[in-house]
Scaffold this motif. Structure first.
Motif, mmCIF file in Angstrom:
data_model
loop_
_atom_site.group_PDB
_atom_site.id
_atom_site.type_symbol
_atom_site.label_atom_id
_atom_site.label_comp_id
_atom_site.label_asym_id
_atom_site.label_seq_id
_atom_site.Cartn_x
_atom_site.Cartn_y
_atom_site.Cartn_z
ATOM 1 N N UNK A 13 7.069 -12.244 -4.489
ATOM 2 C CA UNK A 13 7.074 -11.569 -5.788
ATOM 3 C C UNK A 13 5.863 -11.981 -6.628
ATOM 4 N N UNK A 14 5.541 -13.268 -6.635
ATOM 5 C CA UNK A 14 4.360 -13.737 -7.375
ATOM 6 C C UNK A 14 3.096 -13.121 -6.778
ATOM 7 N N UNK A 15 3.011 -13.123 -5.463
ATOM 8 C CA UNK A 15 1.843 -12.552 -4.802
ATOM 9 C C UNK A 15 1.701 -11.065 -5.056
ATOM 10 N N UNK A 16 2.827 -10.347 -5.046
ATOM 11 C CA UNK A 16 2.793 -8.912 -5.318
ATOM 12 C C UNK A 16 2.342 -8.644 -6.752
ATOM 13 N N UNK A 17 2.793 -9.474 -7.676
ATOM 14 C CA UNK A 17 2.359 -9.341 -9.072
ATOM 15 C C UNK A 17 0.864 -9.613 -9.197
ATOM 16 N N UNK A 18 0.369 -10.600 -8.488
ATOM 17 C CA UNK A 18 -1.056 -10.926 -8.455
ATOM 18 C C UNK A 18 -1.851 -9.727 -7.944
ATOM 19 N N UNK A 19 -1.413 -9.138 -6.841
ATOM 20 C CA UNK A 19 -2.106 -8.010 -6.233
ATOM 21 C C UNK A 19 -1.910 -6.719 -7.026
ATOM 22 N N UNK A 98 7.552 0.175 5.523
ATOM 23 C CA UNK A 98 6.308 -0.427 5.062
ATOM 24 C C UNK A 98 6.157 -0.135 3.575
ATOM 25 N N UNK A 99 5.492 -1.020 2.865
ATOM 26 C CA UNK A 99 5.239 -0.804 1.449
ATOM 27 C C UNK A 99 4.129 0.225 1.268
ATOM 28 N N UNK A 100 4.353 1.167 0.335
ATOM 29 C CA UNK A 100 3.301 2.122 0.028
ATOM 30 C C UNK A 100 2.173 1.447 -0.747
ATOM 31 N N UNK A 101 2.520 0.470 -1.591
ATOM 32 C CA UNK A 101 1.512 -0.350 -2.270
ATOM 33 C C UNK A 101 2.041 -1.774 -2.402
ATOM 34 N N UNK A 102 1.220 -2.738 -2.043
ATOM 35 C CA UNK A 102 1.643 -4.137 -2.065
ATOM 36 C C UNK A 102 1.643 -4.715 -3.476
ATOM 37 N N UNK A 103 0.959 -4.056 -4.415
ATOM 38 C CA UNK A 103 0.854 -4.581 -5.769
ATOM 39 C C UNK A 103 2.046 -4.243 -6.638
ATOM 40 N N UNK A 104 2.564 -5.234 -7.373
ATOM 41 C CA UNK A 104 3.661 -5.002 -8.300
ATOM 42 C C UNK A 104 5.005 -4.902 -7.619
ATOM 43 N N UNK A 298 -12.330 -3.180 -6.625
ATOM 44 C CA UNK A 298 -12.088 -4.625 -6.496
ATOM 45 C C UNK A 298 -10.914 -5.009 -7.396
ATOM 46 N N UNK A 299 -10.218 -6.057 -7.022
ATOM 47 C CA UNK A 299 -9.018 -6.461 -7.739
ATOM 48 C C UNK A 299 -9.398 -7.309 -8.947
ATOM 49 N N UNK A 300 -8.930 -6.923 -10.111
ATOM 50 C CA UNK A 300 -9.123 -7.701 -11.338
ATOM 51 C C UNK A 300 -7.774 -8.299 -11.697
ATOM 52 N N UNK A 301 -7.698 -9.613 -11.702
ATOM 53 C CA UNK A 301 -6.436 -10.318 -11.915
ATOM 54 C C UNK A 301 -6.573 -11.231 -13.128
ATOM 55 N N UNK A 302 -5.648 -11.107 -14.060
ATOM 56 C CA UNK A 302 -5.625 -11.962 -15.249
ATOM 57 C C UNK A 302 -4.464 -12.940 -15.097
#
Length: 346
Positions: A13-19, A98-104, A298-302
């Motif tokens: 969950x933390x990783x998905x939030x990061x991505x 499979x996940x359609x998107x790994x982010x969130x 590119x991934x922008x992560x705050x």
């Protein structure tokens, strides 16, 4: 091939939030649902790229506004209901998800459906991060979006025989008219086709991110470990752009989209610099007075400066001390075909 256990869910969950790059919805609700129904001894089989042969694979997603989703209490069966709707219409039973998107939240929502359906899940996804539109999926390069099964509490439909672009537009209108979000099964295809387009290993990456962020070590040590991990993945180099404090934030919410910008004053004894983070659901780009420091795809992560826990564009607050990371996206997202898909000026 490996197994995912209940003890791994927090890290994923933390990783998905990061991505999620500030968007994609907070995975917290789905994380809690998984933990409430999964026993400590249970596991979900995870198929790696080399395990894919001739399985029929179904991408699973929650589409629409994550904010609207978070305002309602899901039962946890909605993803399985969407999958069943697809199966009944096509007389086809997928052998893996499979996940359609790994982010969130979509990084872990297929895990809940896999658990409920007793199906394995593929270590990969269709975006490598969070994007706001279905058409931005790399799966567009290999399989059609339809038939697509869309499920809400008061509306169910299977969309078929429609070109991808029109199907995406129609799904958007369906979601807007039925509570602002829906569960979706789409881009279903044979493993041979899915594997040619998907971004592999992203579930492993999400889990590794979470495990590093959860460690009781310094932020600098976490940064070093994240750099090493990303360097050995489908992603590329990590750049820690700056650390600073949010001085000002402007945010608006319209038609399910969170838009705005925040001004960040850099922590530095050498120089005074103010940068601006622009967001449109996800963090879109970071700019100083004279230069763009990072931009999509590119991934922008705050992240929180002390813990490196990722923050959402919808909830970041003035006065928060943050660190901004730029992660080089998987190379497929920078191809000409994909650049045409994720343009935002349509």
């Amino acid at each position: 091939m490996w197994k995912l256990y209940k003890r791994d869910i927090s890290a994923v969950a933390i990783g998905a939030k990061f991505l999620g790059c500030g968007g994609g919805g907070d995975p917290f609700i789905v994380e809690m649902l998984i933990k409430s129904v999964m026993n400590d001894e249970e596991s979900i089989q995870v198929l790696e790229w080399q395990d894919l042969t001739d399985q029929w694979i179904a991408p699973i997603a929650i589409i629409g506004s994550p904010e609207f989703y978070s305002e309602q209490l899901p039962s946890g069966d909605e993803g399985r209901s969407s999958l069943k709707l697809y199966e009944e219409y096509t007389s086809t039973e997928p052998q893996a998800l499979i996940s359609l998107e790994i982010g969130g939240l979509n990084g872990i929502s297929p895990i809940l459906t896999a658990l409920r359906s007793r199906l394995p899940i593929v270590d990969g996804d269709g975006m490598g991060r969070a994007f706001p539109k279905l058409k931005m999926s790399v799966l567009n390069l290999a399989v059609p979006l339809t038939p697509a099964a869309v499920y809400t509490h008061n509306y169910q439909e299977v969309i078929d025989f429609v070109p991808n672009e029109k199907a995406s537009e129609y799904l958007h209108s369906v979601v807007q008219q039925n509570g602002g979000f829906a569960h979706l099964t789409s881009y279903v295809g044979n493993a041979k086709k899915i594997s040619t387009a998907m971004i592999p290993g992203t579930l492993t990456v999400a889990k590794a991110i979470g495990e590093i962020v959860e460690k009781q070590i310094s932020a600098s040590d976490k940064q070093e470990q994240l750099q090493k991990m990303f360097g050995n993945s489908i992603y590329g180099k990590v750049e820690w752009i700056l650390s600073g404090v949010i001085e000002q934030i402007e945010r608006d919410f319209y038609d399910g989209v969170v838009t705005g910008r925040c001004l960040v004053l850099e922590h530095s004894v050498q120089d005074y610099r103010m940068v601006t983070i622009f967001f449109e659901n996800e963090f879109v780009y970071v700019a100083s007075e004279h230069d763009r420091l990072a931009t999509t795809p590119d991934l922008i992560v705050v992240c929180e400066m002390e813990t490196l826990r990722p923050l959402m564009a919808s909830t970041i607050q003035k006065g928060t001390e943050i660190t901004i990371a730029k992660v080089a996206c998987p190379s497929i997202l920078k191809t000409k075909k994909m650049r045409n898909l994720y343009k935002r000026n349509d």
